[in-house]
Design a protein around this motif. Sequence first.
Motif, short mmCIF file in Angstrom:
data_model
loop_
_atom_site.label_atom_id
_atom_site.label_comp_id
_atom_site.label_asym_id
_atom_site.label_seq_id
_atom_site.Cartn_x
_atom_site.Cartn_y
_atom_site.Cartn_z
N UNK A 147 -1.02 77.53 13.61
CA UNK A 147 -1.91 78.69 13.69
C UNK A 147 -1.16 79.80 14.41
N UNK A 148 -1.24 81.01 13.85
CA UNK A 148 -0.50 82.13 14.44
C UNK A 148 -1.19 82.68 15.68
N UNK A 149 -2.48 82.39 15.85
CA UNK A 149 -3.21 82.92 17.00
C UNK A 149 -3.32 81.90 18.12
N UNK A 150 -4.28 82.14 19.02
CA UNK A 150 -4.53 81.21 20.12
C UNK A 150 -5.26 79.99 19.57
N UNK A 151 -4.65 78.82 19.70
CA UNK A 151 -5.20 77.62 19.08
C UNK A 151 -6.59 77.28 19.60
N UNK A 152 -6.79 77.37 20.88
CA UNK A 152 -8.09 76.99 21.42
C UNK A 152 -9.17 77.97 20.97
N UNK A 210 -12.18 69.08 12.80
CA UNK A 210 -11.51 70.38 12.77
C UNK A 210 -10.03 70.19 13.04
N UNK A 211 -9.20 70.87 12.25
CA UNK A 211 -7.76 70.72 12.43
C UNK A 211 -7.04 72.01 12.05
N UNK A 212 -5.97 72.27 12.79
CA UNK A 212 -4.95 73.25 12.39
C UNK A 212 -3.62 72.52 12.37
N UNK A 213 -2.92 72.60 11.24
CA UNK A 213 -1.54 72.11 11.23
C UNK A 213 -0.66 73.07 12.01
N UNK A 270 -9.86 77.00 17.33
CA UNK A 270 -10.69 75.79 17.29
C UNK A 270 -12.13 76.11 17.65
N UNK A 271 -12.32 76.95 18.67
CA UNK A 271 -13.68 77.32 19.08
C UNK A 271 -14.40 78.07 17.95
N UNK A 272 -13.68 78.96 17.26
CA UNK A 272 -14.30 79.67 16.13
C UNK A 272 -14.69 78.69 15.02
N UNK A 273 -13.80 77.75 14.73
CA UNK A 273 -14.10 76.76 13.70
C UNK A 273 -15.31 75.91 14.10
N UNK A 285 -3.67 66.57 16.90
CA UNK A 285 -2.40 67.13 16.44
C UNK A 285 -2.44 68.65 16.50
N UNK A 286 -3.62 69.22 16.38
CA UNK A 286 -3.77 70.67 16.43
C UNK A 286 -3.23 71.23 17.74
#
Length: 245
Positions: free
Chosen positions: A225-230, A220-223, A233-236, A10-11
């Motif tokens: 995100x204001x930045x680059x999603x990938x 890992x999930x983002x509902x 996700x990589x940072x997480x 879903x992220x």
Amino acid sequence: MTAALSVQLYSVRDALAADLQGTLDRLAGLGFANVELFGFVDRVDEYRTALANSGLTALSGHAPLVEQADAERALDAAAALGMRTLIEPMIRHGWETADGVSAVADRLGQVAAQAGPLGIEVGYHNHTWEFESDIDGRNAFDVFADRLDSAVVLEVDTYWAEVGGASAPALLTRLGDRVRLLHVKDGPRSTDASAQQPAGSGDMPVKEILAAAPRAVRVIEFDDYAGDLFDGIAQSLRFVSGQAS
């Protein structure tokens, strides 16, 4: 034993809508071996092919199982994709009373009985409202956990639990091995999903959360995100991978 890592698709829902295979390949390139699916029931053949091509495994998935849902069809789709756990992502109503909570728990137990012969566990994923409802001095989620059939497992969304007023580490300690999966996200304890941040860069006690459920799959999930999603996700992934498990 090292806990498995996964990512809730879903992220990256917009990227998936544009390019399913390319999105899965990109997640695999970040280092993921597992994903958590959503919206897969009508796309079994597409996902089966794309997952195989990317080398990813769908350990779990989200599909409605209770409210106006065809649980049997969802279970069949999950089985066809080799899923280990099928999770009810959201039940919005019933948390205001003890009888309502019992009805939700009973229905999930019924679905779990259907799922058992398929080799699938049924789980439940929380939001905030289960912790915001008070039943005789306890939050509705704790009442729900007490009344839930032992065959039903839990996926604790640690962010929404905290936003709802719970201490996620304390909750995970109480629930123990009933928690099979965690949704790991970070941010300022806000209902504004766009304020969510990569794990380890917000206000959530992510280290303590992971330590409190050492065997649970880290999803890992983002509902939003204001930045680059990938990149987020990589940072997480880097942060969660660096924690003892």
